[in-house]
Design an enzyme around this catalytic site. Structure first.
Site, PDB file in Angstrom:
ATOM      1  N   LEU A  39       0.815  -1.221   0.000  1.00  0.00           N
ATOM      2  CA  LEU A  39       0.000   0.000   0.000  1.00  0.00           C
ATOM      3  C   LEU A  39       0.851   1.275   0.000  1.00  0.00           C
ATOM      4  O   LEU A  39       0.342   2.370   0.217  1.00  0.00           O
ATOM      5  CB  LEU A  39      -0.953   0.003   1.207  1.00  0.00           C
ATOM      6  CG  LEU A  39      -2.072  -1.037   1.186  1.00  0.00           C
ATOM      7  CD1 LEU A  39      -2.962  -0.895   2.418  1.00  0.00           C
ATOM      8  CD2 LEU A  39      -2.934  -0.936  -0.060  1.00  0.00           C
ATOM      9  N   GLY A  40       2.141   1.124  -0.199  1.00  0.00           N
ATOM     10  CA  GLY A  40       2.991   2.304  -0.382  1.00  0.00           C
ATOM     11  C   GLY A  40       3.364   3.025   0.904  1.00  0.00           C
ATOM     12  O   GLY A  40       3.549   4.248   0.884  1.00  0.00           O
ATOM     13  N   ASP A 100       4.885   4.418  -7.340  1.00  0.00           N
ATOM     14  CA  ASP A 100       4.364   4.586  -5.974  1.00  0.00           C
ATOM     15  C   ASP A 100       4.472   6.042  -5.528  1.00  0.00           C
ATOM     16  O   ASP A 100       3.496   6.647  -5.081  1.00  0.00           O
ATOM     17  CB  ASP A 100       5.121   3.698  -4.978  1.00  0.00           C
ATOM     18  CG  ASP A 100       4.781   2.228  -5.125  1.00  0.00           C
ATOM     19  OD1 ASP A 100       4.139   1.866  -6.123  1.00  0.00           O
ATOM     20  OD2 ASP A 100       5.157   1.432  -4.234  1.00  0.00           O
TER      21      ASP A 100
END
Ligand code: MEV
Length: 319
Positions: A101-102, A147
């Protein structure tokens, strides 16, 4: 005091192949974020408090390769800040670490923005993105830049690494803002398995180095899926988009970056009525995503929990 926040992200299509120049689609996830607060400190030094990772330390006590320390050192170098001011930096994040999810890029982006504006050197989004990409390269080997880009702009993006203009070039890539004409509902399911992206990216590189022709064909197929997916998003063809997700997942399985836990959640989502499902991000663990009709979101979320998801998030990508 100055504060800044950056969202999490999911890759909708094209992870891994994007490292080899293929297009990919990514969207921000606003329900989870990294938050940074900066204030003057009465104590000498730069004190960092990040309870999520049990970090309470003065900057100089951290190894120079520490991700947070490297943002501060590199930014102060670029902005020519000398001597260092006395600061209290507080970092909190609701983005699970090593889950696709970065989380790392979100902390970098929020920290870069908060620090530069506290020190009265406000940076443009383009500069923040470029700087965050340099930090990603320090820690993640050969990242594509997707990202840091989706997190900096906090908008759905169609991203191609290193493509020469016609579009604008940001952070080594061309990025275009994606426009769905109707909201898109995605259920995110977390396997709870921590899997650093650096490792799966490096394993895919080994496969590619061993047989470039074979893997470039696979990356081309992923690229075609991403291009097609963009058209389907822009024309609201959700069923076809779901099929494309399933095809992308199969190619990621071939690349060996899925896992039994991811496959189990992907199957559960499809059986519960999702239009399509796939792993998202680096893989081997972390999160998967399912495209759903809005009225199916709760049912798919429950099915994912029954199949072992540690957490689920229902997110809507707005036009
Ligand atoms: C990670 O979110 C996406 C990958 O494609 C790596 C990258 O693009 O840098 C796996």
């Amino acid at each position: 005091m100055t504060s800044s926040s950056a969202p999490g992200k999911i890759i909708l299509f094209g992870e891994h192949a994007v490292v080899y120049g293929q297009p990919a689609l990514a969207v921000p996830v606003m329900q989870v974020h990294a938050d940074v607060e900066i204030a003057d400190s009465p104590r000498a030094g730069i004190w960092i408090s990040a309870p999520n990772i049990h970090l309470h330390a003065e900057l100089n006590s951290l190894p120079s390769g520490h991700p947070i320390a490297s943002v501060i050192h590199n930014l102060f170098f670029v902005l020519n800040i000398d001597p260092f001011p006395n600061l209290q930096i507080s970092i909190s994040s609701s983005i699970p670490v090593a889950s696709g999810l970065g989380s790392g890029a979100a902390v970098s982006v929020a920290l870069i923005r908060a620090l530069s504006s506290f020190l009265s050197y406000p940076l443009s989004d383009e500069q923040v993105n470029q700087f965050a990409y340099e930090i990603e390269k320090l820690h993640h080997g050969t990242p594509s830049g997707i990202d840091n880009t989706v997190i900096t702009y906090a908008k759905p993006v169609y991203f191609v690494k290193g493509l020469p203009s016609p579009g604008r070039r940001w952070a080594g890539g061309e990025v275009q803002i994606l426009k769905a004409s109707k909201p898109l509902t995605i259920v995110i399911g977390d396997t709870g398995v921590h899997a650093p992206t650096k490792e799966s990216v490096s394993d895919v590189r080994k496969l590619w180095e061993a047989d470039k022709a074979k893997w470039e064909k696979v990356f081309d197929e992923v690229g075609e899926i991403a291009k097609n997916a963009r058209e389907k998003i822009e024309s609201d063809e959700w069923e076809k988009l779901g099929e494309l997700m399933n095809q992308n997942h199969a190619l990621l399985q071939n690349m060996t970056v899925s896992s039994p836990e991811l496959d189990k959640l992907v199957t559960a989502a499809r059986q519960a009525g999702a239009l399509g499902a796939k792993m998202s991000g680096g893989g081997r663990g972390g999160n998967m995503i399912a495209l759903v009709e809005p009225e199916m979101a709760e049912a798919v979320s429950s099915a994912l929990k029954e199949a072992g998801a540690k957490n689920t998030i229902i997110t809507t990508i707005s036009p």
